[in-house]
Design a protein around this motif. Structure first.
Motif, short mmCIF file in Angstrom:
data_model
loop_
_atom_site.label_atom_id
_atom_site.label_comp_id
_atom_site.label_asym_id
_atom_site.label_seq_id
_atom_site.Cartn_x
_atom_site.Cartn_y
_atom_site.Cartn_z
N LYS A 219 -3.53 4.20 0.86
CA LYS A 219 -4.05 4.03 -0.49
C LYS A 219 -3.55 2.72 -1.08
O LYS A 219 -2.48 2.22 -0.75
CB LYS A 219 -3.58 5.19 -1.38
CG LYS A 219 -3.95 6.58 -0.85
CD LYS A 219 -3.35 7.65 -1.75
CE LYS A 219 -3.65 9.04 -1.21
NZ LYS A 219 -3.07 10.10 -2.07
N ALA A 220 -4.35 2.17 -2.01
CA ALA A 220 -3.94 0.96 -2.72
C ALA A 220 -2.82 1.29 -3.70
O ALA A 220 -2.72 2.41 -4.21
CB ALA A 220 -5.12 0.36 -3.47
N HIS B 89 -10.44 1.39 4.79
CA HIS B 89 -10.15 2.73 4.24
C HIS B 89 -9.59 3.68 5.30
O HIS B 89 -10.14 4.75 5.54
CB HIS B 89 -11.42 3.34 3.63
CG HIS B 89 -12.04 2.48 2.56
ND1 HIS B 89 -11.45 2.30 1.31
CD2 HIS B 89 -13.19 1.73 2.54
CE1 HIS B 89 -12.21 1.48 0.58
NE2 HIS B 89 -13.26 1.11 1.31
N GLU C 124 4.22 10.93 -0.14
CA GLU C 124 3.72 9.56 -0.09
C GLU C 124 4.88 8.57 -0.13
O GLU C 124 5.90 8.83 -0.78
CB GLU C 124 2.78 9.28 -1.27
CG GLU C 124 1.48 10.05 -1.22
CD GLU C 124 0.53 9.66 -2.34
OE1 GLU C 124 -0.65 10.06 -2.26
OE2 GLU C 124 0.96 8.94 -3.27
N MET D 279 -6.88 -2.50 4.46
CA MET D 279 -7.28 -1.74 3.29
C MET D 279 -8.80 -1.64 3.17
O MET D 279 -9.33 -0.61 2.72
CB MET D 279 -6.69 -2.37 2.03
CG MET D 279 -5.17 -2.43 2.01
SD MET D 279 -4.42 -0.80 2.13
CE MET D 279 -4.93 -0.09 0.56
N GLN E 127 -7.33 6.50 7.17
CA GLN E 127 -6.89 7.81 6.71
C GLN E 127 -5.46 7.73 6.18
O GLN E 127 -4.55 7.26 6.85
CB GLN E 127 -6.96 8.82 7.84
CG GLN E 127 -6.58 10.25 7.44
CD GLN E 127 -6.64 11.20 8.63
OE1 GLN E 127 -6.67 10.78 9.78
NE2 GLN E 127 -6.65 12.49 8.35
N PHE F 228 0.85 -1.19 0.00
CA PHE F 228 0.00 0.00 0.00
C PHE F 228 0.88 1.23 0.00
O PHE F 228 2.09 1.16 0.23
CB PHE F 228 -0.95 0.01 1.21
CG PHE F 228 -0.27 -0.13 2.55
CD1 PHE F 228 0.29 0.96 3.19
CD2 PHE F 228 -0.21 -1.36 3.17
CE1 PHE F 228 0.91 0.84 4.42
CE2 PHE F 228 0.42 -1.51 4.42
CZ PHE F 228 0.97 -0.40 5.04
N ARG F 229 0.25 2.37 -0.29
CA ARG F 229 0.93 3.66 -0.20
C ARG F 229 0.35 4.42 0.99
O ARG F 229 -0.85 4.35 1.26
CB ARG F 229 0.73 4.48 -1.47
CG ARG F 229 1.49 3.95 -2.66
CD ARG F 229 1.31 4.83 -3.90
NE ARG F 229 -0.07 4.86 -4.31
CZ ARG F 229 -0.77 5.96 -4.57
NH1 ARG F 229 -0.20 7.15 -4.41
NH2 ARG F 229 -2.03 5.91 -4.96
N GLU F 230 1.21 5.11 1.71
CA GLU F 230 0.72 5.91 2.83
C GLU F 230 1.15 7.35 2.67
O GLU F 230 2.28 7.65 2.27
CB GLU F 230 1.18 5.33 4.17
CG GLU F 230 2.66 5.15 4.35
CD GLU F 230 2.97 4.45 5.67
OE1 GLU F 230 2.06 3.90 6.29
OE2 GLU F 230 4.14 4.47 6.06
N GLU F 231 0.22 8.23 2.97
CA GLU F 231 0.45 9.67 2.86
C GLU F 231 0.92 10.19 4.21
O GLU F 231 0.44 9.75 5.26
CB GLU F 231 -0.84 10.36 2.43
CG GLU F 231 -0.68 11.81 2.02
CD GLU F 231 -1.97 12.38 1.44
OE1 GLU F 231 -1.99 13.58 1.14
OE2 GLU F 231 -2.96 11.62 1.31
N THR G 247 5.67 4.19 -0.38
CA THR G 247 5.14 2.84 -0.61
C THR G 247 5.70 1.89 0.44
O THR G 247 6.90 1.90 0.73
CB THR G 247 5.53 2.33 -2.01
OG1 THR G 247 4.95 3.19 -2.99
CG2 THR G 247 5.02 0.92 -2.24
#
Length: 312
Positions: free
Chosen positions: A310-311, A305, A270, A302, A307, A164-167, A272
């Motif tokens: 992201k996929a 959802h 972001e 995932m 905060q 996943f990607r994280e902000e 990964t």
């Protein structure tokens, strides 16, 4: 001379200890006998395996190759003994998992442990999310089975499976950073005068943050470098500065109670998160079962959802 597991175990212990005398103490054997075992290995392989200096012992290139193979062989013989002992019982063994520090992956340790306890109670899970280790190197040398790490690009000796990607968000004591609605995204240019508490420059997140701030033409005002989640949370809640982290870390770590989380934009930051395993050392049966549980836990994460997640 035959290469037996006792000699390989001694060789690995010398490399790990960085000293024949320390290894002899750990193995409870005489130092001359240990030196003879290393000499016998060098004679058999016809290569110098160790370099000795005033600073200790390090493996040569040939020694490093033997070290990696020895780790695999010793792990396999240990697992073979466990499999034999547990042949009529549930899957058992020992599996080590590394979790990237300051990552959403660290919030998955409890769900993973709960699932493993339910599905595979005989497997002992060792989780490591401490600083001071390059997790991909531990995977490559066989000292760890798998890890969730930052990055998705190629790394020699390992395979990466993006999860996943994280902000990343600005995390501050309420009202202590930028005087602006917390519902409104914050451009990185607004951080020019904000006191920042960040990981040291060797950490992946720090490099990512520095690069993003440079693109926004912001010189970061770093007042402290902290490599402890609890210490960082305490410093932020005391108002010593703000930090930049995944929102999930600030939401789940108890030391970040009552903080303010703001989304950062122009540019967003972001990272990964990928599952890292060796590209040359096969996973044991317990490790394969653990990987399956880990992927299931990530899938459940995932679906919620969370905060900033992201996929890929």
């Amino acid at each position: 001379m035959s290469v037996d597991f006792r000699k390989l175990k001694s060789f690995v212990k010398v490399v790990d200890a960085g000293s024949v005398s320390r290894a002899a103490g750990l193995l409870r054997t005489a130092q001359p006998a240990l030196s003879q075992q290393i000499a016998a290995l060098e004679s058999h392989f016809k290569h110098k395996l160790l370099l000795r200096s005033n600073h200790g012992i390090v493996p040569t290139e040939a020694g490093l190759i033997l070290y990696r193979h020895a780790q695999l062989l010793l792990k396999q013989i240990e697992q073979a003994q466990i499999d034999i002992d547990q042949s009529t019982k549930a899957l058992a063994g020992r599996v080590s998992i590394g979790l990237a520090t300051y990552s959403a992956s660290s919030t998955l340790s409890l769900p993973i442990l709960k699932e493993m306890s339910t599905l595979h109670p005989k497997i002992i899970v060792h989780i490591n999310d401490s600083f001071g280790h390059v997790l991909s190197e531990l995977i490559m040398t066989g000292r760890m089975d798998m890890a969730m790490i930052y990055g998705s690009g190629p790394i020699k000796g390992v395979k990466l499976q993006p999860l996943f990607r994280e902000e990343l968000y600005l995390v501050s004591r309420a009202g202590a950073a930028v005087k602006k609605s917390t519902d409104e995204p914050l451009p990185l240019s607004a951080l020019a005068d904000v006191k920042l508490l960040l990981p040291s420059q060797g950490h992946f997140l720090r490099r990512l943050i520095d690069e993003s701030l440079a693109r926004a033409r912001v010189t970061p005002n770093v007042v402290s470098e902290i490599e402890s989640v609890s210490a960082l949370g305490a410093a932020v809640t005391e108002g010593l500065g703000s930090t930049i982290l995944p929102a999930s870390v600030a939401a789940t770590a108890s030391s970040f109670g009552g903080v303010e989380v703001r989304r950062l934009v122009r540019p967003a930051i972001e990272a990964t998160v990928s599952l890292c395993i060796s590209d040359h050392l096969p996973l044991s049966e317990p490790a394969l079962a653990t990987r399956s549980v880990l992927l299931t836990v990530v899938e459940k994460l995932m679906r919620g959802h969370p905060q900033g997640i992201k996929a890929v």
